[in-house]
Design an enzyme around this catalytic site. Structure first.
Site, PDB file in Angstrom:
ATOM      1  N   SER A  67      82.154  64.706 111.385  1.00  0.00           N
ATOM      2  CA  SER A  67      82.773  65.372 110.240  1.00  0.00           C
ATOM      3  C   SER A  67      82.542  64.633 108.917  1.00  0.00           C
ATOM      4  O   SER A  67      81.414  64.417 108.512  1.00  0.00           O
ATOM      5  CB  SER A  67      84.259  65.538 110.537  1.00  0.00           C
ATOM      6  OG  SER A  67      84.901  66.212 109.507  1.00  0.00           O
ATOM      7  N   PRO A 519     101.034  57.128 112.208  1.00  0.00           N
ATOM      8  CA  PRO A 519      99.820  56.407 112.593  1.00  0.00           C
ATOM      9  C   PRO A 519      98.637  57.350 112.472  1.00  0.00           C
ATOM     10  O   PRO A 519      98.734  58.510 112.885  1.00  0.00           O
ATOM     11  CB  PRO A 519     100.074  56.029 114.059  1.00  0.00           C
ATOM     12  CG  PRO A 519     101.062  57.033 114.562  1.00  0.00           C
ATOM     13  CD  PRO A 519     101.869  57.488 113.380  1.00  0.00           C
ATOM     14  N   ARG A 527      99.454  55.580 107.849  1.00  0.00           N
ATOM     15  CA  ARG A 527      99.364  56.253 106.549  1.00  0.00           C
ATOM     16  C   ARG A 527     100.746  56.453 105.956  1.00  0.00           C
ATOM     17  O   ARG A 527     101.704  56.749 106.672  1.00  0.00           O
ATOM     18  CB  ARG A 527      98.686  57.607 106.701  1.00  0.00           C
ATOM     19  CG  ARG A 527      97.253  57.501 107.167  1.00  0.00           C
ATOM     20  CD  ARG A 527      96.485  58.784 106.922  1.00  0.00           C
ATOM     21  NE  ARG A 527      95.246  58.802 107.666  1.00  0.00           N
ATOM     22  CZ  ARG A 527      94.130  58.149 107.310  1.00  0.00           C
ATOM     23  NH1 ARG A 527      94.118  57.415 106.210  1.00  0.00           N
ATOM     24  NH2 ARG A 527      93.042  58.219 108.054  1.00  0.00           N
TER      25      ARG A 527
END
Ligand code: 16G
Ligand code: MG
Length: 553
Positions: A67, A519, A527
């Site tokens: 990605s 997490p 985060r």
């Protein structure tokens, strides 16, 4: 069975697990440095073949992509027969397969699972695995590893669909199992035909006409730019797409200062664009084209872009679909009473949620990760889901589509039809255009364009649906992110104890403050997301909570 065991053991021995590699099938499958992945991809080939056997030999997909990650990374994930992500129930098995230290361990894990799940294994029952990969240089060798994994399962056949966007492969798997054409040509034709018909259904002489048919697209130097180039050849003249960062001719590096992830996270101008593009409607795809964001270069000093993110796309789609449903209801059509829902994650800007609720939408929240949003959205007659990062789509239930069909037939024989018939036709075309398997930047892009044109809107008109609350994201590097667990769609910390109270205490200091931590599923970090009335306050709150996280881990 014995023959199957021998084949598997022989093949697996050719793909030893590099020492020290620990793989986990996270929110987006397995991901790591491309060179370390051959064993994992081989084993995922076996996994995909078993999944197909378990599902009555229905076609499944295997996609090789990382990605928006750097070009040196790669990854692999499996698509279920419906075209959605592989069921979460099989993720622990995927982890066990990928983590087996030796070929013998691997074969043992396979046979234990085959037993447990009663998979018709070792029987020559043809099952198809459709393969796709993005443009990463490591993709070709990894594709070969996947093919060998599939070949190691008796009866399983790999069908190489070539270089594709992730959503194209998911679409193909779904179509194949519906017994419909699943080629790339058919994908392009379906998108361009439904887009053309949707454009033809735009109201004539709209009140406002600020829609500019020119749009500039950042292809992230990946597969999406290339595919959009092909799709453009089939698009009607009413839309002029200018692709930049198409990844062709060594123009630039995949995801390097370009792409939807960069634009959304950095809120910065991607390479290939400059202040001379100020005011233009621009869009950005990610590396495998399952994310889409829009932006406008403001030309103002310091404030580089106005971001129009996944939340705004969700709001635009919701508004349009709600309007069409209202027309159906006015016309006395039962389909107009469909249950419409929006699905977001905690990352959704609070202003977007408020906008949706004010509009009368039902809004649901799930944890981060496409599979969670997709599953929730499928509970509605019409379910629209988006992550702020630009991944999302609109799901239509079979029941709802059956209700629309008679209206369409009536319209075909009775042109031009009433307002409610036109609304039915529009919704039908949206269901044909927008990918039903997974979020798809190309189909999402065409739907945005069709709606803006329908409403006669500029990107500023769209952007001013609501004003984003200032927000800040930070990441805290930690030794073991799995220590952090959360509940209530990631809005509450469960572990470590005491941390949620500390976050609450910090948040209470800021007007309109909202903050959560989780997490990451793709990096070794925790985060932090904070929102508040001003940018300074959002920054302050995020910083304070990041310190608390550091302290308690
Ligand atoms: C993956 C997910 C995406 C999610 C992101 C979160 C899929 C196909 N993609 O890219 O939905 O937003 O991970 O990353 O599920 P994070 O866990 O590192 O924050
Ligand atoms: Mg992607």
């Amino acid at each position: 069975m014995e023959q199957q065991r021998a084949i598997l053991l022989r093949c697996a021995s050719g793909f030893p697990l590099p020492p020290g590699v620990k793989m986990s099938y996270g929110t987006a499958g397995f991901r790591a440095e491309g060179m370390t992945l051959a064993s994992t991809v081989f084993r995922t080939g076996v996994l995909a073949a078993l999944r197909s056997l378990k599902m009555g030999s229905a076609a499944v997909g295997l996609m090789i992509t990382a990605s928006h990650n750097a070009v040196g990374d790669n990854g692999v994930k499996v698509a279920d027969p419906s075209g959605s992500m592989m069921t979460q129930l099989w993720e622990p098995f995927a982890d066990a397969l990928a983590g087996a230290p030796t070929a013998e361990d691997f074969v043992r894990v396979v046979f234990e699972f085959v037993d447990e799940e009663k998979i018709p294994f070792g029987v020559a029952r043809p099952s198809e695995i459709l393969l796709g990969r993005d443009t990463r240089p490591s993709g070709e060798a990894l594709l070969e590893a996947a093919k060998q994994g599939i070949a190691a399962v008796v009866g399983a056949v790999a069908i190489d669909m070539g270089i594709l966007t992730t959503p194209q492969l998911h679409w193909m798997v779904r179509r194949r199992n519906e017994g419909r054409g699943a080629s790339e040509d058919e994908y392009f034709r379906q998108l361009s035909d439904s887009f053309r018909r949707l454009m033809d259904l735009s109201p004539e002489g709209t009140l406002r006409n600020a829609y500019d048919p020119s749009v500039w697209v950042d292809g992230a130097n990946g597969v999406g730019g290339e595919k959009l180039g092909e799709l453009m050849k089939l698009l009607p003249a009413g839309l002029a797409v200018h692709v930049r960062n198409s990844g062709k001719d060594g123009e630039g590096i995949l995801n390097d200062g370009v792409g939807a992830d960069f634009v959304q996270k950095e809120k910065a101008i991607p390479h290939g664009f400059s202040t001379s593009d100020a005011g233009r409607r621009c869009a950005s795809l990610d590396g495998d084209a399952d994310r889409l964001v829009y932006f406008r270069i403001t030309g103002e000093e310091g404030r580089k872009i106005d971001l129009t993110d996944g939340d705004k796309i969700l709001s635009l789609f919701s508004l349009f679909i709600k309007e069409q449903l209202a027309k159906l209801e006015e016309g006395g059509e039962p389909a107009g009473r469909a249950r419409l829902g929006a699905v977001q994650t905690a990352y959704a800007n609070g202003a977007s949620t408020e906008f949706l609720r004010r509009m009368g939408m039902e809004v649901a929240f799930t944890p981060t990760g496409v599979k969670h949003l997709h599953e929730k959205a499928s509970e509605y007659d019409v379910g629209i889901y988006f992550e702020a990062n630009g991944h999302g789509t609109v799901l239509f239930s079979d029941k709802f589509l059956r209700e629309l069909e008679p209206l369409n037939a009536e319209l075909a024989t009775n042109h031009p039809g009433s307002e409610s018939q036109k609304a039915a036709l529009r919704l039908w075309e949206v269901s044909q255009l927008i990918n039903q398997a997974v979020g798809d930047a190309l189909s999402g892009f065409l739907l945005v364009e069709a709606i803006l044109r329908h409403k006669g809107w500029s990107i500023e008109d769209w952007n001013s649906l609501y004003q984003d609350l200032p927000s800040r994201q930070l990441k805290v590097k930690v030794a073991d992110r799995s220590v952090v667990t959360t509940a209530n769609a990631e809005t509450q910390v469960v572990n470590p104890p005491g941390l949620q109270e500390a976050i609450d205490a910090e948040t209470a200091k800021y007007p309109n403050g909202r903050c959560f931590i989780r997490p990451s599923g793709t990096e070794d970090v925790v985060r932090v997301y904070a929102e508040a009335a001003t940018q300074e306050a959002a920054d302050g709150l995020a910083r304070a909570v990041a310190l608390e996280v550091g302290r308690s881990l």
